[in-house]
Design a protein around this motif. Sequence first.
Motif, short mmCIF file in Angstrom:
data_model
loop_
_atom_site.label_atom_id
_atom_site.label_comp_id
_atom_site.label_asym_id
_atom_site.label_seq_id
_atom_site.Cartn_x
_atom_site.Cartn_y
_atom_site.Cartn_z
N TRP A 147 0.83 -1.21 0.00
CA TRP A 147 0.00 0.00 0.00
C TRP A 147 0.87 1.26 0.00
N ALA A 148 1.99 1.21 0.70
CA ALA A 148 2.89 2.37 0.71
C ALA A 148 3.49 2.59 -0.68
N VAL A 149 3.89 1.52 -1.34
CA VAL A 149 4.45 1.64 -2.68
C VAL A 149 3.40 2.19 -3.65
N GLY A 201 1.56 9.36 -5.89
CA GLY A 201 2.10 10.70 -5.64
C GLY A 201 3.07 11.15 -6.71
N ILE A 202 3.94 10.25 -7.15
CA ILE A 202 4.88 10.59 -8.22
C ILE A 202 4.14 10.92 -9.50
N GLY A 254 11.46 14.22 -6.27
CA GLY A 254 12.75 13.69 -5.84
C GLY A 254 12.66 13.03 -4.47
N PHE A 255 11.94 13.66 -3.55
CA PHE A 255 11.75 13.09 -2.22
C PHE A 255 10.96 11.78 -2.29
N LEU A 256 9.91 11.75 -3.09
CA LEU A 256 9.10 10.54 -3.21
C LEU A 256 9.91 9.39 -3.83
N ILE A 257 10.74 9.71 -4.80
CA ILE A 257 11.58 8.67 -5.40
C ILE A 257 12.58 8.15 -4.38
N LEU A 258 13.16 9.04 -3.58
CA LEU A 258 14.09 8.61 -2.54
C LEU A 258 13.39 7.71 -1.51
N VAL A 259 12.20 8.08 -1.10
CA VAL A 259 11.44 7.26 -0.16
C VAL A 259 11.09 5.91 -0.77
N LEU A 260 10.75 5.90 -2.05
CA LEU A 260 10.43 4.64 -2.73
C LEU A 260 11.66 3.73 -2.78
N ILE A 261 12.82 4.29 -3.04
CA ILE A 261 14.05 3.49 -3.07
C ILE A 261 14.35 2.95 -1.67
N LEU A 262 14.23 3.80 -0.66
CA LEU A 262 14.49 3.34 0.70
C LEU A 262 13.46 2.31 1.17
N LEU A 263 12.26 2.42 0.69
CA LEU A 263 11.21 1.47 1.07
C LEU A 263 11.47 0.09 0.49
N HIS A 264 12.14 0.04 -0.64
CA HIS A 264 12.41 -1.24 -1.28
C HIS A 264 13.63 -1.95 -0.72
N LEU A 265 14.39 -1.26 0.13
CA LEU A 265 15.53 -1.93 0.76
C LEU A 265 15.00 -2.94 1.77
N LYS A 266 15.54 -4.13 1.72
CA LYS A 266 15.08 -5.18 2.63
C LYS A 266 16.17 -5.48 3.64
N GLU A 267 15.75 -5.48 4.88
CA GLU A 267 16.66 -5.84 5.95
C GLU A 267 16.04 -7.01 6.69
N GLU A 268 16.64 -8.15 6.54
CA GLU A 268 16.10 -9.36 7.16
C GLU A 268 16.51 -9.37 8.60
#
Length: 75
Positions: free
Chosen positions: A18-20, A26-27, A61-75
């Motif tokens: 839902w966040a993505v 928004g983009i 630019g901010f939304l794209i940065l947040v989207l990139i950070l949201l896709h980072l996975k930390e197990e």
Amino acid sequence: MFKNVKNDAAAFHASKNWAVAGIIIGIVIWFLGFEVIGGEWFSMWQSATWNGLAAAERVVGFLILVLILLHLKEE
């Protein structure tokens, strides 16, 4: 996402859909609405008072940065 913060990693990453979707909407709104349609079709870039292209670029630019950070996975 906040509901699944304390759950396992798979449940948390599954709740990011839902966040993505919201960030992509928004983009699309800011880029297509303000930069493409407002900036070029209505010649917003020519006006000194109604020029919102710089603000739209910052938001996209901010939304794209947040989207990139949201896709980072930390197990």
